[in-house]
Write a protein that holds these residues in place. Structure first.
Motif, PDB file in Angstrom:
ATOM      1  N   GLU A  41      -1.605  -8.828  -0.767  1.00  0.00           N
ATOM      2  CA  GLU A  41      -0.675  -9.455   0.159  1.00  0.00           C
ATOM      3  C   GLU A  41       0.712  -8.894  -0.129  1.00  0.00           C
ATOM      4  O   GLU A  41       1.181  -8.946  -1.266  1.00  0.00           O
ATOM      5  CB  GLU A  41      -0.659 -10.971  -0.005  1.00  0.00           C
ATOM      6  N   LEU A  42       1.338  -8.351   0.893  1.00  0.00           N
ATOM      7  CA  LEU A  42       2.713  -7.890   0.781  1.00  0.00           C
ATOM      8  C   LEU A  42       3.579  -8.902   1.523  1.00  0.00           C
ATOM      9  O   LEU A  42       3.476  -9.053   2.738  1.00  0.00           O
ATOM     10  CB  LEU A  42       2.883  -6.500   1.406  1.00  0.00           C
ATOM     11  N   ARG A  43       4.381  -9.626   0.765  1.00  0.00           N
ATOM     12  CA  ARG A  43       5.294 -10.617   1.346  1.00  0.00           C
ATOM     13  C   ARG A  43       6.679 -10.002   1.372  1.00  0.00           C
ATOM     14  O   ARG A  43       7.169  -9.526   0.352  1.00  0.00           O
ATOM     15  CB  ARG A  43       5.271 -11.905   0.542  1.00  0.00           C
ATOM     16  N   LEU A  89       4.364  -8.058  -4.055  1.00  0.00           N
ATOM     17  CA  LEU A  89       2.991  -7.600  -3.864  1.00  0.00           C
ATOM     18  C   LEU A  89       2.079  -8.394  -4.786  1.00  0.00           C
ATOM     19  O   LEU A  89       2.313  -8.459  -5.998  1.00  0.00           O
ATOM     20  CB  LEU A  89       2.897  -6.096  -4.163  1.00  0.00           C
ATOM     21  N   TRP A  90       1.053  -9.009  -4.190  1.00  0.00           N
ATOM     22  CA  TRP A  90       0.127  -9.881  -4.906  1.00  0.00           C
ATOM     23  C   TRP A  90      -1.304  -9.373  -4.714  1.00  0.00           C
ATOM     24  O   TRP A  90      -1.642  -8.874  -3.655  1.00  0.00           O
ATOM     25  CB  TRP A  90       0.208 -11.309  -4.353  1.00  0.00           C
ATOM     26  N   ALA A  91      -2.149  -9.537  -5.722  1.00  0.00           N
ATOM     27  CA  ALA A  91      -3.563  -9.143  -5.660  1.00  0.00           C
ATOM     28  C   ALA A  91      -4.447 -10.382  -5.728  1.00  0.00           C
ATOM     29  O   ALA A  91      -4.192 -11.286  -6.535  1.00  0.00           O
ATOM     30  CB  ALA A  91      -3.903  -8.214  -6.816  1.00  0.00           C
ATOM     31  N   TYR A  92      -5.476 -10.390  -4.893  1.00  0.00           N
ATOM     32  CA  TYR A  92      -6.456 -11.484  -4.877  1.00  0.00           C
ATOM     33  C   TYR A  92      -7.846 -10.890  -4.655  1.00  0.00           C
ATOM     34  O   TYR A  92      -7.993  -9.833  -4.043  1.00  0.00           O
ATOM     35  CB  TYR A  92      -6.164 -12.472  -3.746  1.00  0.00           C
ATOM     36  N   ARG A 123      16.380 -15.374   5.428  1.00  0.00           N
ATOM     37  CA  ARG A 123      16.601 -15.318   6.878  1.00  0.00           C
ATOM     38  C   ARG A 123      15.268 -15.239   7.607  1.00  0.00           C
ATOM     39  O   ARG A 123      15.037 -15.954   8.567  1.00  0.00           O
ATOM     40  CB  ARG A 123      17.464 -14.118   7.243  1.00  0.00           C
ATOM     41  N   THR A 124      14.392 -14.322   7.169  1.00  0.00           N
ATOM     42  CA  THR A 124      13.048 -14.201   7.759  1.00  0.00           C
ATOM     43  C   THR A 124      12.075 -13.824   6.656  1.00  0.00           C
ATOM     44  O   THR A 124      12.467 -13.293   5.614  1.00  0.00           O
ATOM     45  CB  THR A 124      12.975 -13.119   8.857  1.00  0.00           C
ATOM     46  N   MET A 125      10.791 -14.099   6.904  1.00  0.00           N
ATOM     47  CA  MET A 125       9.765 -13.691   5.955  1.00  0.00           C
ATOM     48  C   MET A 125       8.512 -13.272   6.707  1.00  0.00           C
ATOM     49  O   MET A 125       8.276 -13.702   7.833  1.00  0.00           O
ATOM     50  CB  MET A 125       9.465 -14.805   4.952  1.00  0.00           C
ATOM     51  N   GLU A 126       7.736 -12.394   6.076  1.00  0.00           N
ATOM     52  CA  GLU A 126       6.534 -11.857   6.698  1.00  0.00           C
ATOM     53  C   GLU A 126       5.470 -11.682   5.621  1.00  0.00           C
ATOM     54  O   GLU A 126       5.780 -11.371   4.469  1.00  0.00           O
ATOM     55  CB  GLU A 126       6.861 -10.501   7.326  1.00  0.00           C
ATOM     56  N   SER A 127       4.222 -11.888   5.997  1.00  0.00           N
ATOM     57  CA  SER A 127       3.104 -11.699   5.091  1.00  0.00           C
ATOM     58  C   SER A 127       2.103 -10.752   5.735  1.00  0.00           C
ATOM     59  O   SER A 127       1.728 -10.942   6.890  1.00  0.00           O
ATOM     60  CB  SER A 127       2.433 -13.046   4.795  1.00  0.00           C
TER      61      SER A 127
END
Length: 139
Positions: A41-43, A89-92, A123-127
């Protein structure tokens, strides 16, 4: 020659392109090769101007709540390009594991406080969910 032909063909498919030069937050792990299979996951967080130091100070404390399952891969911030942009960057193992890991963070005392202080900076966020290619060292 083959590369030049590829670039020419690619340019016909691109509508736009943006680049960023990123630096790594010192309190995050350096990205290391991983055994898979994993999803990533790229946040992306676009922060209010002038808030990067506050963001970094809060996340230096918050990251400890998210390292138990080794899901923290890397944290970066923009240095050139659009500024005040942060990428985590997260790994699952899978989407179910992602949900369980994220819910477990909320049960840890102190996580909610870190979120409370960082959310007003955004201000903004995206996943985005990404699946690594077979050649990627991040499996």
């Amino acid at each position: 020659q083959e590369y030049l032909e590829f670039r020419k063909e690619r340019s016909r498919m691109l509508l736009s392109r943006r680049n960023q030069l990123l630096l790594e937050f010192s309190f995050w792990n350096e990205p290391q090769p991983r055994q898979g299979p994993n999803i990533y996951e790229l946040r992306t967080y676009k922060l209010k101007p002038g808030t990067m130091i506050e963001w970094g100070n809060n996340w230096a404390r918050a990251i400890k709540y998210r390292q138990e399952n080794q899901e923290a891969v890397g944290g970066f911030f923009s240095q050139i390009g659009e500024l005040y942009v942060v990428h985590h960057l997260w790994a699952y193992r899978d989407l179910q594991s992602r949900e369980e890991t994220r819910n477990a963070a909320w049960r840890k005392r102190g996580w909610d406080e870190n979120v409370y202080y960082t959310v007003p900076l955004i201000r903004t966020m995206e996943s985005r969910i990404m699946i690594p290619l077979k050649i990627s060292p991040l499996q």
